[in-house]
Design a protein around this motif. Sequence first.
Motif, PDB file in Angstrom:
ATOM      1  N   ARG A  99      -1.815 -17.854  30.327  1.00  0.00           N
ATOM      2  CA  ARG A  99      -3.225 -18.139  30.035  1.00  0.00           C
ATOM      3  C   ARG A  99      -3.676 -19.279  30.940  1.00  0.00           C
ATOM      4  N   HIS A 126       1.650 -21.298  27.134  1.00  0.00           N
ATOM      5  CA  HIS A 126       1.002 -20.137  27.765  1.00  0.00           C
ATOM      6  C   HIS A 126       0.531 -20.511  29.178  1.00  0.00           C
ATOM      7  N   ASP A 133       2.440 -13.913  23.144  1.00  0.00           N
ATOM      8  CA  ASP A 133       1.931 -13.540  21.822  1.00  0.00           C
ATOM      9  C   ASP A 133       2.092 -12.030  21.713  1.00  0.00           C
ATOM     10  N   GLU A 191       3.035 -19.658  13.864  1.00  0.00           N
ATOM     11  CA  GLU A 191       2.536 -18.356  14.334  1.00  0.00           C
ATOM     12  C   GLU A 191       3.718 -17.404  14.526  1.00  0.00           C
ATOM     13  N   HIS A 194       3.977 -15.808  18.157  1.00  0.00           N
ATOM     14  CA  HIS A 194       4.047 -16.620  19.389  1.00  0.00           C
ATOM     15  C   HIS A 194       5.488 -17.023  19.692  1.00  0.00           C
TER      16      HIS A 194
HETATM   17 ZN    ZN Z   1       0.487 -18.059  21.614  1.00  0.00          ZN
END
Ligand code: ZN
Length: 215
Positions: A99, A126, A133, A191, A194
Amino acid sequence: MLSVSATAQRYSYGLKPTQLPQYELSVEKDASKELIDLERFIPGIVLDIRYATENNFTQERIYGLSKAYARKPVAEALKNAQAEFVKQGIGIKIFDAYRPYSATVKFYEVYKDTTYVASPYRGSRHNRGCAIDMTLIDLKTGKELEMPTEFDSFKKEAWPSTPVSNPLVKKNRDLIISVMSKYGFKVNSSEWWHFDFRGWEKFEVLDIDFEDLEK
Ligand SMILES: [Zn+2]
């Protein structure tokens, strides 16, 4: 995707991410730094890149392209994990991988709770091309296996430590965490979807658009 000039103004958190020219130099020196296109590299992997749609917590389209990239050793580990899942008739579906740093800044500005979004002062794993994810799908039907929550849920049920009463959901969550762990990934504590690649520290925070990686 944010334009470069808009991006430059956004570096206001004391972190200067690596951009395309420095990234290219780093790959020349160390081939493990390369960002690999996961859809091309891993047979049968499915993408559902939510930030390339409005179906995400920001309700805005953040990415200009629906792409999943990760650093080379991360991509290789994920390929091995996929091969193990496939033996059980299961495949990986990716919601997000590498990301750009500008997207992390944007998420923080929308939702300032660093339990759920990365701090722009440190960047996200990320941003280093070292986090995935994901969920699991049944290869026959293409349907997602049932998990404790939806992707990007901010509920406590999303924490891997929260007990699950449904045995099937528990089995699915245990499976994704155990196989990913076997291939070098650690699940995030809030999470279940993740996974951080162990050894992420050696990879710099990047701010390169998917459009530039495609060139
Ligand atoms: Zn993530």
